[in-house]
Write an enzyme that holds these catalytic residues in place. Structure first.
Site, short mmCIF file in Angstrom:
data_model
loop_
_atom_site.label_atom_id
_atom_site.label_comp_id
_atom_site.label_asym_id
_atom_site.label_seq_id
_atom_site.Cartn_x
_atom_site.Cartn_y
_atom_site.Cartn_z
N LYS A 125 -0.92 -7.90 -5.80
CA LYS A 125 -1.55 -8.10 -4.59
C LYS A 125 -2.77 -7.20 -4.45
O LYS A 125 -2.84 -5.97 -4.60
CB LYS A 125 -0.63 -7.77 -3.42
CG LYS A 125 -1.41 -7.85 -1.96
CD LYS A 125 -0.59 -7.73 -0.66
CE LYS A 125 -1.29 -7.66 0.57
NZ LYS A 125 -0.10 -7.63 1.73
N ASP A 184 0.91 -1.23 0.02
CA ASP A 184 -0.07 0.04 0.00
C ASP A 184 0.93 1.27 0.09
O ASP A 184 2.03 1.48 0.55
CB ASP A 184 -1.08 0.01 1.50
CG ASP A 184 -2.35 0.68 1.24
OD1 ASP A 184 -2.40 1.36 0.13
OD2 ASP A 184 -3.00 0.54 2.00
N GLY A 196 -9.28 -14.28 3.75
CA GLY A 196 -10.27 -15.70 4.16
C GLY A 196 -11.64 -15.27 4.68
O GLY A 196 -12.22 -16.33 5.05
N GLN A 197 -12.22 -14.08 4.07
CA GLN A 197 -13.53 -13.81 4.70
C GLN A 197 -14.47 -14.96 4.11
O GLN A 197 -15.41 -15.37 4.91
CB GLN A 197 -13.97 -12.63 4.41
CG GLN A 197 -13.32 -11.65 5.22
CD GLN A 197 -13.51 -10.05 5.41
OE1 GLN A 197 -14.41 -9.76 4.21
NE2 GLN A 197 -13.68 -9.36 6.33
N GLU A 198 -14.28 -15.13 2.87
CA GLU A 198 -15.46 -16.04 2.22
C GLU A 198 -14.72 -17.40 1.81
O GLU A 198 -15.27 -17.80 0.62
CB GLU A 198 -16.11 -15.25 1.07
CG GLU A 198 -17.05 -14.38 1.59
CD GLU A 198 -18.20 -13.85 0.75
OE1 GLU A 198 -18.46 -14.51 -0.39
OE2 GLU A 198 -18.40 -12.69 0.85
N ASP A 205 -4.32 -10.15 9.28
CA ASP A 205 -2.95 -9.63 9.08
C ASP A 205 -2.05 -10.41 10.21
O ASP A 205 -2.61 -10.32 11.18
CB ASP A 205 -2.73 -8.27 9.32
CG ASP A 205 -3.27 -7.49 7.93
OD1 ASP A 205 -3.96 -8.12 7.14
OD2 ASP A 205 -3.07 -6.38 7.87
N GLU A 261 -8.36 -11.33 0.38
CA GLU A 261 -9.69 -10.94 1.09
C GLU A 261 -9.84 -11.50 2.66
O GLU A 261 -10.89 -11.37 2.96
CB GLU A 261 -11.05 -11.15 0.17
CG GLU A 261 -11.04 -12.87 -0.16
CD GLU A 261 -11.46 -13.65 0.95
OE1 GLU A 261 -10.93 -14.09 1.85
OE2 GLU A 261 -13.05 -13.60 0.82
N ARG A 288 -5.18 -15.17 0.31
CA ARG A 288 -4.92 -14.94 1.89
C ARG A 288 -6.14 -16.00 2.70
O ARG A 288 -7.07 -15.84 2.15
CB ARG A 288 -4.91 -13.50 2.27
CG ARG A 288 -3.71 -12.90 2.09
CD ARG A 288 -2.67 -13.08 3.23
NE ARG A 288 -3.12 -12.19 4.36
CZ ARG A 288 -3.24 -11.22 4.63
NH1 ARG A 288 -2.61 -10.29 3.62
NH2 ARG A 288 -3.71 -10.72 5.69
N ASP A 301 -6.24 -6.10 -2.45
CA ASP A 301 -6.69 -5.94 -1.08
C ASP A 301 -8.22 -5.94 -1.18
O ASP A 301 -8.91 -5.76 -2.25
CB ASP A 301 -5.76 -5.05 -0.50
CG ASP A 301 -5.74 -5.16 0.94
OD1 ASP A 301 -6.27 -6.34 1.80
OD2 ASP A 301 -4.89 -4.63 1.64
C1 GAL Z 1 -4.20 -5.04 4.77
C2 GAL Z 1 -3.47 -6.42 4.13
C3 GAL Z 1 -2.07 -6.19 4.52
C4 GAL Z 1 -1.51 -4.77 4.00
C5 GAL Z 1 -2.46 -3.66 4.33
C6 GAL Z 1 -2.02 -2.08 3.64
O1 GAL Z 1 -5.57 -5.19 4.40
O2 GAL Z 1 -4.19 -7.54 4.76
O3 GAL Z 1 -1.48 -7.20 4.09
O4 GAL Z 1 -1.56 -5.01 2.36
O5 GAL Z 1 -3.72 -3.98 4.17
O6 GAL Z 1 -3.00 -1.34 3.84
#
Ligand code: GAL
Length: 418
Positions: free
Chosen positions: A173, A97, A210-212, A230, A208, A226, A175
């Site tokens: 990646k 990010d 592991g939500q769904e 986290d 995501e 994922r 998110d």
């Molecule tokens: C979370 C994600 C992390 C990282 C973070 C960045 O949603 O699971 O691995 O990417 O956002 O804001």
């Protein structure tokens, strides 16, 4: 070659053998139905040819969070090569990010942040490629990324995938923040299709959390997904995530991997032995090996953990079957999984507060009784003693041992009840 002896058949037979033997452990094993499902999934894998073994590389988030810039990324690429990490398989240099401006340009394109990535992403990709490495980038299946400092790609999938391809990006990646409440099963396939049509092979890392239950639907649209929230740089987080990820083991396969999140090894929140457990279990579970520490100032202990080629070889084994927890006796656990050449990888893991003896018997790991094996201790880099029907060791609190067991050539190691 007759159909009955094709490599694919051997692969399935081996899976079946391992599964039926693990069932006797009382813990979840690979069932015949799951093997059938695997064949079905295998036909509908995301068809980009990537991730035949779990991805290896580095990601900026766990150590740097939003504090990233092009100098850091270039120095990281330099360090991955100069330390020797690239030579043992770490290939992807992944931005997380916070790499972009809050607003798109007048044509709706994503824009690298001028203050931190002034040379732009094409130049950065060129630099990373010149080092023999690959560049990964990050976006979000929502209106904004999780940091809320840049836009998400929801509704802009084709445009953004083409932008990433034009920059020379090799990995995305993706998110799950600011997602308007729509199911990931609707939002993620759009980016998957857009990447496939972008004109460049781009590894798709679905995030995501592991939500769904993404293991049940993501293999056809992503190279990894994922399975958890986290990771944090502490023992409880790491062990909890290992367990959550374990329940999806049977869905992993070449080209499509469960992702229990990136490595914390080297970030300082765990002991060396705890990090050794973290790395061993991630390797056995065919997890992505994405380094999450600052490799520009990596210390020798961290380097030794991350660069153990005997452990990395387990992760990158071509059979591609995720090892799993096969025995649990309180805090004493045995994790195991099959490898090529009839070998088995085993981790003896002491999650308790005092030193203890842990035993993996052949019935736990799938061998016939009295199978003679060569046992390799992957952390001591030496041959270990294995008895007639088991291997056991004294294991310190919050520590582990990791072995590969290879049956002697003349022994018929496995129960052939197939
Ligand atoms: C979370 C994600 C992390 C990282 C973070 C960045 O949603 O699971 O691995 O990417 O956002 O804001």
């Amino acid at each position: 070659m007759p159909p009955s002896s094709s490599p694919a058949r051997y692969f399935l037979v081996f899976l079946g053998m391992f599964g039926s033997m693990l069932m006797s452990s009382g813990l979840p094993a690979i069932s015949a139905t799951e093997i059938g499902a695997k064949v079905g999934i295998r036909r509908t894998l995301m068809d980009n040819g990537l991730g035949l073994t779990p991805q290896m590389g580095w990601n900026s988030w766990n150590h740097f969070h939003c504090d990233i810039n092009e100098t850091l990324i270039k120095e990281t690429a330099d360090a991955v090569v100069s330390t020797g990490l690239a030579a043992v398989g770490y290939t992807y240099i992944n931005l997380d990010d916070c790499w972009g401006e809050l607003n798109r340009d007048s044509l709706g394109n994503l824009v690298p942040k001028g203050s931190t990535f002034p040379s732009g992403m094409k130049a950065l990709a060129d630099y990373v490629h010149s080092k023999g490495l690959k560049l990964g980038i990050y976006s979000d299946a929502g209106t904004q990324t999780c940091s809320q400092t840049m836009p998400g790609s929801l509704g802009h999938e084709e445009q953004d995938a083409k932008t990433f391809a034009s920059w020379g990006v090799d990995y995305l990646k993706y998110d799950n923040c600011e997602n308007t409440g729509a199911s990931p099963k609707e939002r993620y396939p759009k980016m998957s299709k857009a990447l496939m049509e972008s004109g460049r092979p781009i590894f798709f890392s679905l995030c995501e959390w592991g939500q769904e239950d993404p293991a049940t639907w993501a293999p056809s649209i992503a190279n990894s997904w994922r399975t958890t929230g986290d990771i944090e740089d502490n023992w409880d987080s790491m062990t909890g995530i290992a367990d959550q990820n374990d329940q999806w083991a049977s869905y992993a396969q070449p080209g499509a991997w469960n992702d229990p999140d990136m490595l914390e090894v080297g970030n300082g929140g765990m002991t060396t032995e705890e990090y050794r457990c973290h790395f061993s279990i991630w390797a056995l579970a065919k997890a992505p090996l994405l380094i999450g520490c600052d490799v520009t100032s990596i210390d020798n202990v961290t380097f030794q953990l991350l660069s153990n080629t005997e452990v990395i070889d387990v992760n990158q084994d071509k059979l591609g079957v995720q090892g799993k927890k096969v025995k649990k006796d309180g805090d004493l656990e045995v994790w195991a999984g099959p490898l090529t050449n009839n070998r088995v990888a085993v981790v003896l893991w002491n999650r308790g507060s005092s030193s203890a003896n842990i035993t993996a018997s052949w019935s736990d790991v799938g061998f016939k009784p009295s199978t003679a094996v060569d046992a390799r201790d992957l952390w001591a880099h030496s041959w270990a003693r294995a008895d007639e029907d088991e291997i056991s060791a004294q294991v310190d609190s919050h520590a582990c041992k990791m072995y590969t067991l290879e049956p002697h050539k003349n022994s018929s190691a496995f129960n052939k009840n197939w």
